[in-house]
Design a protein around this motif. Structure first.
Motif, PDB file in Angstrom:
ATOM      1  N   PRO A  82      11.230  15.866   6.434  1.00  0.00           N
ATOM      2  CA  PRO A  82      11.045  16.038   4.987  1.00  0.00           C
ATOM      3  C   PRO A  82      11.967  15.097   4.216  1.00  0.00           C
ATOM      4  CG  PRO A  82      12.322  17.845   5.906  1.00  0.00           C
ATOM      5  CD  PRO A  82      11.825  17.051   7.079  1.00  0.00           C
ATOM      6  N   ILE A  83      11.440  14.540   3.135  1.00  0.00           N
ATOM      7  CA  ILE A  83      12.231  13.618   2.325  1.00  0.00           C
ATOM      8  C   ILE A  83      11.761  13.706   0.881  1.00  0.00           C
ATOM      9  CG2 ILE A  83      10.671  11.669   2.754  1.00  0.00           C
ATOM     10  CD1 ILE A  83      13.174   9.859   2.723  1.00  0.00           C
ATOM     11  N   THR A  84      12.677  13.658  -0.043  1.00  0.00           N
ATOM     12  CA  THR A  84      12.305  13.736  -1.456  1.00  0.00           C
ATOM     13  C   THR A  84      11.846  12.367  -1.949  1.00  0.00           C
ATOM     14  OG1 THR A  84      14.509  13.181  -2.268  1.00  0.00           O
ATOM     15  CG2 THR A  84      14.059  15.511  -1.808  1.00  0.00           C
ATOM     16  N   GLU A  85      11.171  12.366  -3.081  1.00  0.00           N
ATOM     17  CA  GLU A  85      10.724  11.112  -3.679  1.00  0.00           C
ATOM     18  C   GLU A  85      11.916  10.209  -4.011  1.00  0.00           C
ATOM     19  OE1 GLU A  85       7.535   8.723  -4.687  1.00  0.00           O
ATOM     20  OE2 GLU A  85       7.423  10.769  -3.949  1.00  0.00           O
TER      21      GLU A  85
ATOM     22  N   GLN B  68      12.569   6.512  -2.519  1.00  0.00           N
ATOM     23  CA  GLN B  68      12.734   5.347  -3.389  1.00  0.00           C
ATOM     24  C   GLN B  68      14.022   4.601  -3.051  1.00  0.00           C
ATOM     25  OE1 GLN B  68      11.701   5.796  -7.484  1.00  0.00           O
ATOM     26  NE2 GLN B  68      13.242   4.324  -8.180  1.00  0.00           N
ATOM     27  N   LYS B  69      15.081   5.342  -2.722  1.00  0.00           N
ATOM     28  CA  LYS B  69      16.334   4.681  -2.342  1.00  0.00           C
ATOM     29  C   LYS B  69      16.176   3.845  -1.074  1.00  0.00           C
ATOM     30  CE  LYS B  69      19.641   7.786  -4.565  1.00  0.00           C
ATOM     31  NZ  LYS B  69      20.724   8.776  -4.357  1.00  0.00           N
ATOM     32  N   LEU B  70      15.324   4.315  -0.157  1.00  0.00           N
ATOM     33  CA  LEU B  70      15.047   3.524   1.042  1.00  0.00           C
ATOM     34  C   LEU B  70      14.364   2.207   0.678  1.00  0.00           C
ATOM     35  CD1 LEU B  70      13.842   5.909   3.895  1.00  0.00           C
ATOM     36  CD2 LEU B  70      15.771   4.325   3.948  1.00  0.00           C
ATOM     37  N   TRP B  71      13.395   2.289  -0.246  1.00  0.00           N
ATOM     38  CA  TRP B  71      12.728   1.078  -0.710  1.00  0.00           C
ATOM     39  C   TRP B  71      13.720   0.144  -1.404  1.00  0.00           C
ATOM     40  CZ3 TRP B  71       8.376  -0.894   0.763  1.00  0.00           C
ATOM     41  CH2 TRP B  71       7.366  -0.064   1.284  1.00  0.00           C
ATOM     42  N   ASP B  72      14.613   0.727  -2.194  1.00  0.00           N
ATOM     43  CA  ASP B  72      15.636  -0.086  -2.857  1.00  0.00           C
ATOM     44  C   ASP B  72      16.463  -0.843  -1.815  1.00  0.00           C
ATOM     45  OD1 ASP B  72      14.836   0.797  -5.336  1.00  0.00           O
ATOM     46  OD2 ASP B  72      16.385   2.341  -5.496  1.00  0.00           O
ATOM     47  N   LYS B  73      16.833  -0.139  -0.760  1.00  0.00           N
ATOM     48  CA  LYS B  73      17.653  -0.750   0.296  1.00  0.00           C
ATOM     49  C   LYS B  73      16.872  -1.854   1.014  1.00  0.00           C
ATOM     50  CE  LYS B  73      20.518   0.351   4.321  1.00  0.00           C
ATOM     51  NZ  LYS B  73      21.663  -0.417   3.796  1.00  0.00           N
ATOM     52  N   LEU B  74      15.583  -1.600   1.281  1.00  0.00           N
ATOM     53  CA  LEU B  74      14.762  -2.602   1.964  1.00  0.00           C
ATOM     54  C   LEU B  74      14.737  -3.910   1.166  1.00  0.00           C
ATOM     55  CD1 LEU B  74      12.661  -3.100   4.339  1.00  0.00           C
ATOM     56  CD2 LEU B  74      10.928  -2.686   2.589  1.00  0.00           C
TER      57      LEU B  74
ATOM     58  N   ARG C 234       0.829  -1.210   0.000  1.00  0.00           N
ATOM     59  CA  ARG C 234       0.000   0.000   0.000  1.00  0.00           C
ATOM     60  C   ARG C 234       0.858   1.252   0.000  1.00  0.00           C
ATOM     61  NH1 ARG C 234      -3.447   1.924   5.103  1.00  0.00           N
ATOM     62  NH2 ARG C 234      -1.398   2.760   5.536  1.00  0.00           N
ATOM     63  N   ILE C 235       1.900   1.252   0.870  1.00  0.00           N
ATOM     64  CA  ILE C 235       2.783   2.423   0.945  1.00  0.00           C
ATOM     65  C   ILE C 235       3.530   2.607  -0.363  1.00  0.00           C
ATOM     66  CG2 ILE C 235       4.794   3.413   2.091  1.00  0.00           C
ATOM     67  CD1 ILE C 235       3.923   1.878   4.621  1.00  0.00           C
ATOM     68  N   SER C 236       4.048   1.474  -0.902  1.00  0.00           N
ATOM     69  CA  SER C 236       4.803   1.547  -2.143  1.00  0.00           C
ATOM     70  C   SER C 236       3.945   2.092  -3.286  1.00  0.00           C
ATOM     71  CB  SER C 236       5.328   0.154  -2.503  1.00  0.00           C
ATOM     72  OG  SER C 236       6.034   0.187  -3.707  1.00  0.00           O
ATOM     73  N   GLN C 237       2.705   1.634  -3.371  1.00  0.00           N
ATOM     74  CA  GLN C 237       1.812   2.088  -4.429  1.00  0.00           C
ATOM     75  C   GLN C 237       1.430   3.552  -4.247  1.00  0.00           C
ATOM     76  OE1 GLN C 237      -1.296  -0.775  -4.051  1.00  0.00           O
ATOM     77  NE2 GLN C 237      -0.219  -2.346  -5.236  1.00  0.00           N
TER      78      GLN C 237
ATOM     79  N   GLU D  10       8.708   3.136   7.955  1.00  0.00           N
ATOM     80  CA  GLU D  10       7.481   3.276   8.760  1.00  0.00           C
ATOM     81  C   GLU D  10       7.380   4.669   9.356  1.00  0.00           C
ATOM     82  OE1 GLU D  10       5.645  -0.620  10.813  1.00  0.00           O
ATOM     83  OE2 GLU D  10       7.635  -0.067  11.533  1.00  0.00           O
ATOM     84  N   SER D  11       8.505   5.172   9.894  1.00  0.00           N
ATOM     85  CA  SER D  11       8.481   6.489  10.538  1.00  0.00           C
ATOM     86  C   SER D  11       8.170   7.600   9.541  1.00  0.00           C
ATOM     87  CB  SER D  11       9.819   6.767  11.223  1.00  0.00           C
ATOM     88  OG  SER D  11      10.847   6.965  10.272  1.00  0.00           O
ATOM     89  N   LEU D  12       8.538   7.400   8.282  1.00  0.00           N
ATOM     90  CA  LEU D  12       8.301   8.406   7.256  1.00  0.00           C
ATOM     91  C   LEU D  12       6.888   8.356   6.691  1.00  0.00           C
ATOM     92  CD1 LEU D  12      11.674   8.091   5.317  1.00  0.00           C
ATOM     93  CD2 LEU D  12      10.940  10.045   6.703  1.00  0.00           C
ATOM     94  N   THR D  13       6.160   7.295   7.007  1.00  0.00           N
ATOM     95  CA  THR D  13       4.803   7.155   6.479  1.00  0.00           C
ATOM     96  C   THR D  13       3.740   7.304   7.562  1.00  0.00           C
ATOM     97  OG1 THR D  13       4.967   4.759   6.757  1.00  0.00           O
ATOM     98  CG2 THR D  13       5.527   5.664   4.592  1.00  0.00           C
TER      99      THR D  13
END
Length: 419
Positions: A73-76, A80-86, A9-12, A62-65
């Protein structure tokens, strides 16, 4: 809400690349009750993967969502890099280990069964020394580089007979033949469990102009590439496939006994691959092992079956059995075959699913096994069946295929010069 659903859900909501992500089991990986179990499994499998980094990355996401007023504040791009790392950290976590897999290194492997008689020949020769006078084996590093070789005349025919023998035995067991590409994307090889450690010796050949493409180390990878993103009806499973292919591996010898044909950079292999449901995979692994045992029993060699220890499972195998053959000339047990149950490890990474009776889409299980590998099969057969006078008394299954006038011996003749 389950972690996997939340992740989707968060990713989408925040990014548009969720469809490119593998369907990893985050409900398992991020379950705090299972964290210690996963950590112990990582340690028992040579320590590849870091569950703590995976947890810390997820907590950051989680903390960012959550709590819009308090979040930083965080850029898109940063998000995305956080998701890549996950996903990168999650992909590094190895498969689970079967409860019966012995803990530790190769010395802890369990010998399950042994069959055949050891050669009683006094001072048996190395296979390479045995065929030296027949001039049927040539090494030419000038032509193809280190560990290259040429098989000629009777030796070439014997290799062909071995491959055809194993291939036919697999077909008799209901496997469908396929021919697959020897070039595969590195995304597929990694999904199959090939993990290159930084700074370590290369474990696959990459194309210079296409670094995301590798030469296949086994037909398992080509079959996996063919099956990715496929959906099966439950009634279609198990699906059993067999393929013969050239295998390319940048191997290095660990001893003098592994020189020459024992550890080479390319060889032929007949590979079995099974797609099945989770309830079927243990039975399918046993079936693969039974086929392998019958193949090597037919070759009348002394061999043993081993239940492999956790450090020998690689990244993808949940359970693995190896067959080792006694090689009299080398005076060692050499691995000639292997079979693995990879459960849903490969299927989740390659998006291979099946539809249940209720209409659910679930990851399949995959199993694979070597029916025969050409060079080590040649070594085993020739060293086992050599005679005191330097001849070869071949097993019946090979006599029938070679169709020699003399029924109990393979004659080696001097080959004509190459022009």
């Amino acid at each position: 809400m389950k972690k996997l659903q939340l992740i989707r859900r968060i990713s989408q909501a925040r990014c548009h690349f969720s469809s490119l992500r593998p369907n990893l089991d985050f409900d398992y990986l991020l379950n705090p009750d299972l964290k210690q179990e996963i950590e112990q499994n990582i340690k028992s499998r040579k320590g590849v993967g870091d569950i703590d980094v995976l947890y810390s990355t997820w907590k950051r996401i989680e903390s960012l969502t959550q709590d819009v007023e308090k979040k930083e504040p965080i850029t898109e791009e940063q998000f995305q890099k956080l998701w890549d790392k996950l996903y990168e950290e999650a992909l590094n976590i190895p498969n689970t280990s079967h409860p019966t897999a012995p803990l530790g290194d190769e010395s802890n492997c369990e010998i399950v069964e042994e069959w055949g008689e050891k050669s009683s020949l006094k001072k048996p020769k190395l296979m390479e020394r045995l065929v030296q006078a027949w001039r049927t084996l040539l090494y030419s590093s000038d032509a193809c580089g280190e560990r290259s070789y040429f098989l000629m005349d009777s030796l070439a025919r014997l290799e062909k007979a071995l491959l055809e023998y194993a291939y036919d035995r697999v077909l008799e067991n209901g496997f469908a033949p396929v021919i697959v590409s020897d070039l595969v994307p590195t995304q597929v090889t990694r999904a199959c469990g090939v993990q290159q450690k930084e700074g370590a010796h290369a474990i696959q050949y990459l194309l210079t102009d296409e670094p995301d493409t590798a030469l296949s180390g086994t037909a398992e990878m080509g079959i996996a590439a063919m099956l990715q993103n496929r959906k099966f009806k439950k009634s279609e499973l198990p699906l059993r496939l067999v393929s013969q292919s050239r295998c390319f591996r940048p191997e290095i010898s660990r001893s003098a006994a592994e020189a020459k044909l024992y550890r080479v950079h390319e060889f032929y292999k007949v590979e079995m691959f099974v797609v099945c449901t989770p309830e079927q995979s243990e039975k399918q692994l046993k079936r693969l092992v039974d086929i392998q045992k019958n193949i090597f029993k037919g070759l009348e060699i002394h061999a043993r079956l081993k239940n492999m220890s956790t450090e020998e499972l690689g990244a993808s195998a949940h359970q693995k059995f190896d067959i080792e053959a006694w090689m009299p000339g080398r005076e060692l047990w050499g691995e000639v075959s292997s079979a693995s149950n990879c459960t849903d490890y490969q299927a989740r990474r390659l998006n291979i699913q099946y539809i249940t009776e209720k209409g659910e889409l679930l990851p399949v299980h995959t199993c694979n096994g070597t029916a025969i590998a050409s060079t080590r099969a040649l070594i085993t057969v020739l060293e086992t069946h050599q005679t005191q006078k330097g001849g070869i008394n071949l097993p019946k299954v090979l006599q029938e295929r070679l169709g020699k006038p003399e029924p109990h011996r393979l004659k080696f003749q001097r080959a004509a010069p190459l022009s």
